[in-house]
Design a protein around this motif. Sequence first.
Motif, PDB file in Angstrom:
ATOM      1  N   LEU A  16       0.802  -1.224   0.000  1.00 44.28           N
ATOM      2  CA  LEU A  16       0.000   0.000   0.000  1.00 44.28           C
ATOM      3  C   LEU A  16       0.836   1.276   0.000  1.00 44.28           C
ATOM      4  O   LEU A  16       0.607   2.183  -0.788  1.00 44.28           O
ATOM      5  CB  LEU A  16      -0.937   0.002   1.210  1.00 44.28           C
ATOM      6  N   TYR A  17       1.829   1.347   0.876  1.00 43.46           N
ATOM      7  CA  TYR A  17       2.563   2.599   1.050  1.00 43.46           C
ATOM      8  C   TYR A  17       3.888   2.659   0.307  1.00 43.46           C
ATOM      9  O   TYR A  17       4.407   3.739   0.062  1.00 43.46           O
ATOM     10  CB  TYR A  17       2.791   2.883   2.533  1.00 43.46           C
ATOM     11  N   ALA A  18       4.466   1.502  -0.039  1.00 39.29           N
ATOM     12  CA  ALA A  18       5.735   1.497  -0.762  1.00 39.29           C
ATOM     13  C   ALA A  18       5.572   1.009  -2.192  1.00 39.29           C
ATOM     14  O   ALA A  18       6.514   1.031  -2.962  1.00 39.29           O
ATOM     15  CB  ALA A  18       6.749   0.631  -0.031  1.00 39.29           C
ATOM     16  N   GLY A  19       4.370   0.534  -2.525  1.00 41.25           N
ATOM     17  CA  GLY A  19       4.141   0.030  -3.871  1.00 41.25           C
ATOM     18  C   GLY A  19       4.930  -1.221  -4.177  1.00 41.25           C
ATOM     19  O   GLY A  19       5.282  -1.478  -5.320  1.00 41.25           O
ATOM     20  N   ASN A  20       5.244  -2.019  -3.152  1.00 42.19           N
ATOM     21  CA  ASN A  20       6.107  -3.186  -3.326  1.00 42.19           C
ATOM     22  C   ASN A  20       5.623  -4.346  -2.461  1.00 42.19           C
ATOM     23  O   ASN A  20       6.164  -4.602  -1.391  1.00 42.19           O
ATOM     24  CB  ASN A  20       7.546  -2.814  -2.970  1.00 42.19           C
TER      25      ASN A  20
ATOM     26  N   TYR B 288       8.559  -4.797  12.019  1.00 40.20           N
ATOM     27  CA  TYR B 288       7.509  -3.824  11.748  1.00 40.20           C
ATOM     28  C   TYR B 288       6.152  -4.360  12.189  1.00 40.20           C
ATOM     29  O   TYR B 288       5.998  -5.532  12.511  1.00 40.20           O
ATOM     30  CB  TYR B 288       7.463  -3.489  10.245  1.00 40.20           C
ATOM     31  N   LEU B 289       5.163  -3.466  12.166  1.00 40.04           N
ATOM     32  CA  LEU B 289       3.756  -3.809  12.356  1.00 40.04           C
ATOM     33  C   LEU B 289       2.949  -3.122  11.254  1.00 40.04           C
ATOM     34  O   LEU B 289       3.228  -1.974  10.904  1.00 40.04           O
ATOM     35  CB  LEU B 289       3.228  -3.346  13.719  1.00 40.04           C
ATOM     36  N   ASP B 290       1.963  -3.826  10.715  1.00 35.78           N
ATOM     37  CA  ASP B 290       1.117  -3.242   9.669  1.00 35.78           C
ATOM     38  C   ASP B 290       0.229  -2.122  10.197  1.00 35.78           C
ATOM     39  O   ASP B 290      -0.264  -1.318   9.417  1.00 35.78           O
ATOM     40  CB  ASP B 290       0.239  -4.320   9.029  1.00 35.78           C
TER      41      ASP B 290
ATOM     42  N   LYS C  34       4.681   2.275   8.725  1.00 29.99           N
ATOM     43  CA  LYS C  34       4.136   2.702   7.433  1.00 29.99           C
ATOM     44  C   LYS C  34       5.060   3.728   6.781  1.00 29.99           C
ATOM     45  O   LYS C  34       5.356   3.654   5.591  1.00 29.99           O
ATOM     46  CB  LYS C  34       2.752   3.327   7.625  1.00 29.99           C
ATOM     47  N   GLN C  35       5.539   4.688   7.571  1.00 32.15           N
ATOM     48  CA  GLN C  35       6.383   5.747   7.036  1.00 32.15           C
ATOM     49  C   GLN C  35       7.763   5.227   6.638  1.00 32.15           C
ATOM     50  O   GLN C  35       8.412   5.778   5.755  1.00 32.15           O
ATOM     51  CB  GLN C  35       6.505   6.874   8.056  1.00 32.15           C
ATOM     52  N   PHE C  36       8.188   4.132   7.264  1.00 33.14           N
ATOM     53  CA  PHE C  36       9.500   3.548   6.973  1.00 33.14           C
ATOM     54  C   PHE C  36       9.459   2.582   5.784  1.00 33.14           C
ATOM     55  O   PHE C  36      10.495   2.234   5.224  1.00 33.14           O
ATOM     56  CB  PHE C  36      10.025   2.829   8.224  1.00 33.14           C
ATOM     57  N   SER C  37       8.275   2.159   5.378  1.00 36.48           N
ATOM     58  CA  SER C  37       8.151   1.142   4.332  1.00 36.48           C
ATOM     59  C   SER C  37       8.806   1.534   3.003  1.00 36.48           C
ATOM     60  O   SER C  37       9.395   0.665   2.342  1.00 36.48           O
ATOM     61  CB  SER C  37       6.694   0.740   4.133  1.00 36.48           C
ATOM     62  N   PRO C  38       8.776   2.797   2.550  1.00 42.89           N
ATOM     63  CA  PRO C  38       9.485   3.120   1.305  1.00 42.89           C
ATOM     64  C   PRO C  38      11.002   2.926   1.406  1.00 42.89           C
ATOM     65  O   PRO C  38      11.654   2.586   0.427  1.00 42.89           O
ATOM     66  CB  PRO C  38       9.145   4.593   1.059  1.00 42.89           C
ATOM     67  N   VAL C  39      11.553   3.128   2.597  1.00 46.36           N
ATOM     68  CA  VAL C  39      12.987   2.902   2.796  1.00 46.36           C
ATOM     69  C   VAL C  39      13.299   1.423   2.597  1.00 46.36           C
ATOM     70  O   VAL C  39      14.277   1.063   1.938  1.00 46.36           O
ATOM     71  CB  VAL C  39      13.428   3.382   4.205  1.00 46.36           C
TER      72      VAL C  39
END
Length: 199
Positions: free
Chosen positions: A57-61, A86-88, A94-99
């Motif tokens: 959802l947040y990183a597109g991956n 992590y936790l969903d 959520k904010q770290f997911s693109p990293v």
Amino acid sequence: MGCTANRSPIRAPLSLIRRWRARLMPVLALLLALGLCSQPAAAALTNNTYDGNIYALYAGNGSLVPPRASLAQTLEEHRPALLVFYLDDDAGSKQFSPVVSELQRLWGNSVELIPLVTDPLQNRGDGGARDPAHYWHGRVPQVVVLDGDGQVLLDAEGQVAIERINDAVSTATGIPLPEGFKTSGTMSFNELNTEVVSR
């Protein structure tokens, strides 16, 4: 002389019309109720609600979970490992997911990237160095980088800078990071997705 035909309109029997109306009215009422009562999706990077797979959802991956290999398998093969706890339903995760997605892009062939949801680790004993619970401190997000011998090169919590993680992974793999990837920033391309970009 022409012949005039008796043209009367074809009419459905009144009982047939009433039956169809009786069947369609509840369906139409339900569709109307669903349309009026439905609310837009409320997914957001900044709250602690469960929105689904944060990487999709947040990183597109969505390919990040489940991980390709377990920590035990990775250590058996003497491969470097990058653990991400992590936790969903955690805004920080959520904010770290693109990293994490960017780390897969940069290091996916050189290190085993293992994102681990922490729910199964809670209230569980430590099973030793081959068990992810051994490294988790009880906070998310948390990043741990292990070299091929299982030595911890980085253990950090929160919004860890990708540069710190890249340095640790570079040390673990022996592969220098190209100059163009020494610094990075984030770029938002819609209200949900953010991408990490090199500068």
